[in-house]
Design a protein around this motif. Structure first.
Motif, PDB file in Angstrom:
ATOM      1  N   TYR A  20      18.341  38.631 -18.105  1.00 55.74           N
ATOM      2  CA  TYR A  20      18.291  38.607 -19.570  1.00 55.74           C
ATOM      3  C   TYR A  20      19.267  37.574 -20.146  1.00 55.74           C
ATOM      4  N   ASN A  21      20.442  37.434 -19.544  1.00 50.58           N
ATOM      5  CA  ASN A  21      21.384  36.413 -20.013  1.00 50.58           C
ATOM      6  C   ASN A  21      20.870  35.005 -19.732  1.00 50.58           C
ATOM      7  N   LEU A  74       9.905  37.900 -18.947  1.00 51.15           N
ATOM      8  CA  LEU A  74      10.918  36.858 -18.827  1.00 51.15           C
ATOM      9  C   LEU A  74      11.065  36.417 -17.377  1.00 51.15           C
ATOM     10  N   ILE A  75      11.370  35.141 -17.220  1.00 49.69           N
ATOM     11  CA  ILE A  75      11.497  34.491 -15.917  1.00 49.69           C
ATOM     12  C   ILE A  75      12.789  33.676 -15.928  1.00 49.69           C
ATOM     13  N   LEU A  76      13.549  33.751 -14.831  1.00 55.56           N
ATOM     14  CA  LEU A  76      14.736  32.888 -14.724  1.00 55.56           C
ATOM     15  C   LEU A  76      14.345  31.443 -15.002  1.00 55.56           C
ATOM     16  N   ASN A  77      15.206  30.722 -15.692  1.00 57.77           N
ATOM     17  CA  ASN A  77      14.909  29.340 -16.058  1.00 57.77           C
ATOM     18  C   ASN A  77      14.516  28.473 -14.866  1.00 57.77           C
ATOM     19  N   THR A  78      15.198  28.620 -13.741  1.00 57.75           N
ATOM     20  CA  THR A  78      14.898  27.775 -12.580  1.00 57.75           C
ATOM     21  C   THR A  78      13.557  28.107 -11.931  1.00 57.75           C
ATOM     22  N   TYR A  79      12.936  29.220 -12.316  1.00 57.42           N
ATOM     23  CA  TYR A  79      11.642  29.622 -11.770  1.00 57.42           C
ATOM     24  C   TYR A  79      10.506  29.478 -12.779  1.00 57.42           C
ATOM     25  N   GLY A  83       4.025  29.542 -12.630  1.00 52.33           N
ATOM     26  CA  GLY A  83       2.933  30.506 -12.661  1.00 52.33           C
ATOM     27  C   GLY A  83       3.354  31.953 -12.472  1.00 52.33           C
ATOM     28  N   ILE A  84       4.638  32.217 -12.413  1.00 53.23           N
ATOM     29  CA  ILE A  84       5.102  33.590 -12.176  1.00 53.23           C
ATOM     30  C   ILE A  84       4.799  34.484 -13.377  1.00 53.23           C
ATOM     31  N   ALA A  85       5.044  34.006 -14.581  1.00 47.99           N
ATOM     32  CA  ALA A  85       4.763  34.803 -15.780  1.00 47.99           C
ATOM     33  C   ALA A  85       3.273  35.124 -15.871  1.00 47.99           C
ATOM     34  N   THR A  86       2.434  34.165 -15.540  1.00 47.80           N
ATOM     35  CA  THR A  86       0.989  34.396 -15.556  1.00 47.80           C
ATOM     36  C   THR A  86       0.608  35.456 -14.530  1.00 47.80           C
ATOM     37  N   GLN A  87       1.198  35.396 -13.353  1.00 44.60           N
ATOM     38  CA  GLN A  87       0.907  36.407 -12.336  1.00 44.60           C
ATOM     39  C   GLN A  87       1.337  37.794 -12.804  1.00 44.60           C
ATOM     40  N   LEU A  88       2.521  37.888 -13.400  1.00 42.11           N
ATOM     41  CA  LEU A  88       2.984  39.175 -13.924  1.00 42.11           C
ATOM     42  C   LEU A  88       2.022  39.693 -14.992  1.00 42.11           C
ATOM     43  N   MET A  89       1.675  38.824 -15.934  1.00 31.32           N
ATOM     44  CA  MET A  89       0.787  39.212 -17.029  1.00 31.32           C
ATOM     45  C   MET A  89      -0.571  39.662 -16.496  1.00 31.32           C
ATOM     46  N   GLN A  90      -1.161  38.885 -15.610  1.00 34.59           N
ATOM     47  CA  GLN A  90      -2.487  39.213 -15.102  1.00 34.59           C
ATOM     48  C   GLN A  90      -2.493  40.511 -14.295  1.00 34.59           C
ATOM     49  N   ARG A  91      -1.447  40.762 -13.541  1.00 36.18           N
ATOM     50  CA  ARG A  91      -1.360  42.009 -12.778  1.00 36.18           C
ATOM     51  C   ARG A  91      -1.273  43.214 -13.713  1.00 36.18           C
ATOM     52  N   ILE A  92      -0.493  43.102 -14.776  1.00 36.50           N
ATOM     53  CA  ILE A  92      -0.387  44.202 -15.741  1.00 36.50           C
ATOM     54  C   ILE A  92      -1.705  44.377 -16.495  1.00 36.50           C
ATOM     55  N   LEU A  93      -2.304  43.289 -16.943  1.00 39.71           N
ATOM     56  CA  LEU A  93      -3.572  43.394 -17.673  1.00 39.71           C
ATOM     57  C   LEU A  93      -4.660  43.989 -16.791  1.00 39.71           C
ATOM     58  N   GLN A  94      -4.660  43.652 -15.522  1.00 40.68           N
ATOM     59  CA  GLN A  94      -5.641  44.227 -14.601  1.00 40.68           C
ATOM     60  C   GLN A  94      -5.394  45.724 -14.410  1.00 40.68           C
ATOM     61  N   LYS A  95      -4.152  46.096 -14.213  1.00 40.02           N
ATOM     62  CA  LYS A  95      -3.829  47.514 -14.012  1.00 40.02           C
ATOM     63  C   LYS A  95      -4.228  48.357 -15.220  1.00 40.02           C
ATOM     64  N   TYR A  96      -4.048  47.803 -16.422  1.00 38.81           N
ATOM     65  CA  TYR A  96      -4.333  48.537 -17.656  1.00 38.81           C
ATOM     66  C   TYR A  96      -5.578  47.996 -18.366  1.00 38.81           C
TER      67      TYR A  96
END
Length: 136
Positions: A20-21, A74-79, A83-96
């Motif tokens: 978060y920081n 949220l994703i660490l700046n260096t990452y 495509g990590i945020a997209t993967q997180l979003m798509q996994r949650i949208l698929q689950k729900y």
């Protein structure tokens, strides 16, 4: 990078504080106990890890049946931009996927708008809905 995902709410506070920081969401880290309790009481938390390092997460609240509110992504700046945020979003949208109403509130910026639109969201200023908020 050894990326893996976990549905886990019990994340060490030091890991949460660092994430978060790093993205300058300091309002969350002013009270670390509150942040940890908010994560624990969320409907779902999906996190992304590179080995033992927390590199991103998506946190959702709601009943999981009729409404889902995406509270944090949220994703660490260096990452970022990998495509990590997209993967997180798509996994949650698929689950729900069965949930009719999925909501989020975020800052206005071209890249932010593009991210959510490419993930199937429509801005309330573009559609038939109106959004209201009260923030302390």
């Amino acid at each position: 990078m050894n990326l893996h995902f976990k549905h886990e709410k019990n994340i060490q506070i030091e890991q949460l504080e660092k994430l978060y920081n790093d993205v300058q969401w300091y309002a969350y880290t002013q009270d670390l106990d509150l942040l940890q309790n908010a994560v624990l009481q969320s409907l779902d938390v999906l996190s992304a890890w590179d080995g033992d390092e927390l590199v991103g997460l998506i946190r959702v609240v709601g009943d999981g049946l009729t409404i889902l509110y995406i509270q944090d992504i949220l994703i660490l700046n260096t990452y970022q931009n990998q495509g990590i945020a997209t993967q997180l979003m798509q996994r949650i949208l698929q689950k729900y996927r069965h949930v009719r109403q999925k909501v989020l509130l975020t800052e206005e910026a071209a890249d932010v708008r593009h991210f959510y639109e490419k993930n199937g969201f429509e801005s309330c200023d573009q559609g038939l809905l109106v959004a209201f908020t009260q923030v302390r």
